[in-house]
Design an enzyme around this catalytic site. Structure first.
Site, mmCIF file in Angstrom:
data_model
loop_
_atom_site.group_PDB
_atom_site.id
_atom_site.type_symbol
_atom_site.label_atom_id
_atom_site.label_comp_id
_atom_site.label_asym_id
_atom_site.label_seq_id
_atom_site.Cartn_x
_atom_site.Cartn_y
_atom_site.Cartn_z
ATOM 1 N N LEU A 71 1.013 -1.459 0.239
ATOM 2 C CA LEU A 71 0.323 -0.209 -0.232
ATOM 3 C C LEU A 71 0.552 0.925 -0.146
ATOM 4 O O LEU A 71 0.988 2.251 -0.643
ATOM 5 C CB LEU A 71 -0.984 -0.246 1.470
ATOM 6 C CG LEU A 71 -2.223 0.968 1.683
ATOM 7 C CD1 LEU A 71 -3.040 1.258 0.809
ATOM 8 C CD2 LEU A 71 -2.866 1.226 2.857
ATOM 9 N N ARG A 101 -5.334 -5.570 11.611
ATOM 10 C CA ARG A 101 -4.394 -4.538 13.167
ATOM 11 C C ARG A 101 -5.432 -5.318 14.570
ATOM 12 O O ARG A 101 -4.360 -5.213 15.121
ATOM 13 C CB ARG A 101 -5.315 -3.363 13.249
ATOM 14 C CG ARG A 101 -4.823 -1.860 12.074
ATOM 15 C CD ARG A 101 -6.139 -0.772 12.237
ATOM 16 N NE ARG A 101 -4.835 -0.209 10.867
ATOM 17 C CZ ARG A 101 -5.552 1.069 10.244
ATOM 18 N NH1 ARG A 101 -6.334 1.031 10.730
ATOM 19 N NH2 ARG A 101 -4.944 1.663 9.319
ATOM 20 N N GLN A 135 9.467 -2.571 46.853
ATOM 21 C CA GLN A 135 8.154 -1.500 46.223
ATOM 22 C C GLN A 135 8.475 -1.007 44.923
ATOM 23 O O GLN A 135 7.402 -1.584 44.093
ATOM 24 C CB GLN A 135 7.349 -0.860 47.077
ATOM 25 C CG GLN A 135 6.882 -1.442 48.560
ATOM 26 C CD GLN A 135 5.900 -0.520 49.237
ATOM 27 O OE1 GLN A 135 5.764 0.721 48.729
ATOM 28 N NE2 GLN A 135 4.982 -1.109 50.587
ATOM 29 N N ILE A 137 14.205 -3.963 35.178
ATOM 30 C CA ILE A 137 14.118 -4.728 35.779
ATOM 31 C C ILE A 137 15.054 -5.703 35.652
ATOM 32 O O ILE A 137 16.393 -6.006 36.562
ATOM 33 C CB ILE A 137 12.691 -5.635 36.144
ATOM 34 C CG1 ILE A 137 12.107 -4.643 36.250
ATOM 35 C CG2 ILE A 137 13.393 -6.562 36.976
ATOM 36 C CD1 ILE A 137 10.341 -4.985 36.682
ATOM 37 N N GLU A 174 1.157 -0.812 9.821
ATOM 38 C CA GLU A 174 -0.928 -1.502 9.921
ATOM 39 C C GLU A 174 -0.850 -0.370 10.584
ATOM 40 O O GLU A 174 -2.157 -0.366 11.092
ATOM 41 C CB GLU A 174 -0.734 -2.406 9.737
ATOM 42 C CG GLU A 174 -0.270 -3.802 9.465
ATOM 43 C CD GLU A 174 -1.201 -4.285 9.368
ATOM 44 O OE1 GLU A 174 -2.317 -5.101 9.775
ATOM 45 O OE2 GLU A 174 -0.587 -5.952 9.447
ATOM 46 N N GLY A 175 -0.753 1.182 10.535
ATOM 47 C CA GLY A 175 -0.850 1.928 10.576
ATOM 48 C C GLY A 175 -0.810 2.539 12.558
ATOM 49 O O GLY A 175 -0.815 1.519 13.318
HETATM 50 N N1 CAA Z 1 -13.133 -0.141 6.573
HETATM 51 C C1 CAA Z 1 -14.014 0.190 4.652
HETATM 52 N N2 CAA Z 1 -13.712 1.197 4.963
HETATM 53 C C2 CAA Z 1 -12.930 2.702 4.813
HETATM 54 C C3 CAA Z 1 -12.746 2.382 6.226
HETATM 55 C C4 CAA Z 1 -12.514 0.480 7.098
HETATM 56 N N3 CAA Z 1 -12.193 1.015 7.799
HETATM 57 N N4 CAA Z 1 -11.816 2.916 6.620
HETATM 58 C C5 CAA Z 1 -12.493 4.169 5.355
HETATM 59 N N5 CAA Z 1 -13.534 3.461 4.761
HETATM 60 C C6 CAA Z 1 -14.116 3.934 3.433
HETATM 61 C C7 CAA Z 1 -14.938 5.386 3.902
HETATM 62 O O1 CAA Z 1 -15.761 4.669 4.099
HETATM 63 C C8 CAA Z 1 -14.321 6.082 2.569
HETATM 64 O O2 CAA Z 1 -15.419 5.357 1.622
HETATM 65 P P1 CAA Z 1 -16.474 6.551 0.483
HETATM 66 O O3 CAA Z 1 -15.443 6.056 -0.719
HETATM 67 O O4 CAA Z 1 -17.153 5.466 0.641
HETATM 68 O O5 CAA Z 1 -16.175 7.652 1.139
HETATM 69 C C9 CAA Z 1 -13.318 6.169 2.464
HETATM 70 O O6 CAA Z 1 -12.411 4.891 2.623
HETATM 71 C C10 CAA Z 1 -11.995 6.634 2.670
HETATM 72 O O7 CAA Z 1 -12.606 7.395 3.935
HETATM 73 P P2 CAA Z 1 -11.506 8.152 4.768
HETATM 74 O O8 CAA Z 1 -12.578 9.864 4.362
HETATM 75 O O9 CAA Z 1 -11.871 7.870 6.472
HETATM 76 O O10 CAA Z 1 -10.063 8.366 4.316
HETATM 77 P P3 CAA Z 1 -8.653 9.103 4.706
HETATM 78 O O11 CAA Z 1 -7.690 9.261 3.706
HETATM 79 O O12 CAA Z 1 -9.616 10.447 5.783
HETATM 80 O O13 CAA Z 1 -8.054 8.719 6.027
HETATM 81 C C11 CAA Z 1 -7.131 6.846 6.867
HETATM 82 C C12 CAA Z 1 -7.596 7.174 6.081
HETATM 83 C C13 CAA Z 1 -7.946 6.401 7.806
HETATM 84 C C14 CAA Z 1 -6.232 8.066 7.401
HETATM 85 C C15 CAA Z 1 -6.605 5.661 5.976
HETATM 86 O O14 CAA Z 1 -5.564 6.921 5.294
HETATM 87 C C16 CAA Z 1 -5.932 4.976 6.935
HETATM 88 O O15 CAA Z 1 -5.585 3.751 7.758
HETATM 89 N N6 CAA Z 1 -4.106 5.204 6.797
HETATM 90 C C17 CAA Z 1 -2.940 4.464 7.166
HETATM 91 C C18 CAA Z 1 -2.563 3.754 6.652
HETATM 92 C C19 CAA Z 1 -1.592 1.946 7.260
HETATM 93 O O16 CAA Z 1 -2.102 2.096 8.266
HETATM 94 N N7 CAA Z 1 -0.816 1.851 6.327
HETATM 95 C C20 CAA Z 1 0.083 0.885 6.729
HETATM 96 C C21 CAA Z 1 -0.147 0.142 5.543
HETATM 97 S S1 CAA Z 1 0.531 -1.791 5.336
HETATM 98 C C22 CAA Z 1 1.564 -1.489 6.079
HETATM 99 O O17 CAA Z 1 2.360 -1.900 7.657
HETATM 100 C C23 CAA Z 1 2.952 -2.255 5.737
HETATM 101 C C24 CAA Z 1 3.270 -4.294 5.795
HETATM 102 O O18 CAA Z 1 3.782 -4.391 5.374
HETATM 103 C C25 CAA Z 1 2.670 -4.476 7.334
#
Ligand code: CAA
Length: 394
Positions: free
Chosen positions: A132, A252, A288, A350, A376-377
């Site tokens: 992503l 998550r 303690q 500790i 993952e955020g």
């Molecule tokens: N489930 C389903 N749909 C969702 C959702 C969810 N949990 N969260 C948001 N949506 C949908 C909304 O309903 C909205 O839909 P519409 O098109 O119908 O309006 C759309 O997505 C946009 O939502 P937002 O307006 O809330 O989006 P945003 O841009 O303001 O922000 C955010 C969303 C929560 C900040 C998101 O960008 C986010 O989670 N960011 C963090 C990303 C992340 O976790 N990255 C880590 C990647 S993986 C990794 O770490 C690498 C690896 O290999 C382990």
């Protein structure tokens, strides 16, 4: 163990008990003895990863017909905790195959995609990844620069761009990729693709030298006129962002379990040390100041476990009745990752100087726990998600 929420309950079945015992025994026998060595070398632990696959741990929630073990989220969580107690790197690799890769295809894939793309990864024969993040978009995940443009014949998407921080990418055979097919549409212009890493136009960039989870390989991936057949679009054009977010909700809970596992390992070591180590003529646990640390560590671990169980119940409820469990998953991830930071820090404290030494695993737990507040955020994103949902803001 039994936890109840409305008509739903979470109880350990005989199958869960058997899985728990088998995974615990495997992790202690096969992973604990090699964990420090892999951490030091940064080598990818293919041998033990293959063994986890043979045990059915790479597709725990994937139905048997697609090569998985056909178990539930509680089984996945119990496994993540036990593997993370032994070594966080192994649990990271396990979580990507199980969750980030398989989940989206299971939920949004066509029958044909499920048959072709899930089995090799859920069975552990191959490694999966989820891509992503890009160099200029991490938390702001929809702000992508990579592009996937449909060719004139309408047969392939031509993908160009760079993705980074892709867990398992250096060894991944298959990847769920998110890329922009219609930039003007913002997050509604993102599409998910199933990527074969052996096809032309795909290459790997820099492997990240990391503070922790050093045996879990992470790298950039590069797309240079990669031609992805339209049959490999996952879940429909423009649906990518929703797929990515839906998958992260489940992911998550897994990261919360990973953080809890690391915390439990550190806590167990600290408890033994507090009993055995003497200072000023008595075990340090009789003082303690150490007792306060033990009490705070124990309480945060118990609270974290309760939040994970609550998130599993919320997930079950959403799966049966519709709706989302985003808030519960984010709360579990936020709390457990911060609890892991606290517990690993106090456990190291500790142990004093010995905790700082590479002769004991405390310093590894401390380094490994750190990523759970980021991937993952981040914690900041989890707080934003929880508060926005509570306030009805979006
Ligand atoms: N489930 C389903 N749909 C969702 C959702 C969810 N949990 N969260 C948001 N949506 C949908 C909304 O309903 C909205 O839909 P519409 O098109 O119908 O309006 C759309 O997505 C946009 O939502 P937002 O307006 O809330 O989006 P945003 O841009 O303001 O922000 C955010 C969303 C929560 C900040 C998101 O960008 C986010 O989670 N960011 C963090 C990303 C992340 O976790 N990255 C880590 C990647 S993986 C990794 O770490 C690498 C690896 O290999 C382990």
């Amino acid at each position: 163990m039994a936890v109840q929420a409305g008509s739903l309950s979470l109880a350990m079945s005989d199958e869960h008990e058997m899985l728990l015992v088998a995974v615990r025994e495997f992790a202690q026998r096969e992973i604990v003895p090699v964990a420090a060595e892999y951490d030091e070398s940064g080598e990818f632990p293919l041998d033990t990863v293959r063994k986890m696959g043979e045990m059915g741990l790479m597709g725990i929630e994937t139905p048997e017909e697609y090569g998985g073990a056909g178990m539930d989220t509680l089984a996945y969580v119990l496994t993540m905790i036990e593997i993370a107690k032994a070594d966080a790197s192994h649990s990271t690799i396990l979580s990507v195959n199980n969750s980030l890769y398989c989940k989206g295809i299971l939920k949004f894939g066509t029958e044909r995609q499920k048959r072709e793309w899930i089995r090799p990864v859920a069975s552990g024969a191959e490694i999966g990844a989820y891509s992503l993040t890009e160099p200029m978009s991490g938390s702001d995940a929809s702000n992508m620069a990579s592009r996937a443009i449909l060719n004139d014949a309408g047969t392939h998407y031509i993908i160009n761009g760079r993705k980074n921080w892709v867990t398992s990418a250096p060894f991944a055979d298959r990847i769920v990729l998110f890329s922009m097919t219609a930039a003007e549409a913002g997050h509604r212009g993102i599409t998910a693709f199933l990527i074969d890493s052996k096809a032309p136009g795909f290459s790997r960039g820099k492997t990240e030298p990391k503070l922790g989870i050093r045996a879990s390989a992470t790298s950039e991936i590069i797309f240079d006129d990669y031609a992805c057949p339209v049959e490999q679009v996952l879940g429909g054009v423009g649906q990518g962002f929703k797929i990515a977010m839906t998958v992260l909700d489940a992911g998550r809970i897994g990261i919360a379990a990973q953080a809890l596992g690391i915390a439990e390992a550190a806590y167990a070591a600290a408890l033994s040390y507090a009993r055995e180590r003497h200072a000023f003529g008595a075990p340090i646990g009789s003082y303690q100041m150490i007792q306060q640390k033990i009490a705070d560590m124990k309480t945060r671990i118990a609270a974290g476990r309760a939040l994970i169980y609550q998130a599993i119940l919320a997930k079950q409820r959403a799966e049966q009745h519709g709706g989302r469990y985003t808030t519960e998953a984010s709360m579990a991830k936020l709390f457990c990752s911060e609890a892991a930071a606290f517990v690993t820090d106090e456990a190291l404290q500790i142990h004093g100087g010995m905790g700082y030494s590479k002769e004991l695993p405390l310093e590894r737990y401390y380094r490994d726990a750190r990523i759970t507040r980021i991937y993952e955020g981040t914690s900041e994103i989890q707080r934003m998600v929880i508060a926005r949902n509570e306030l009805g803001l979006r």
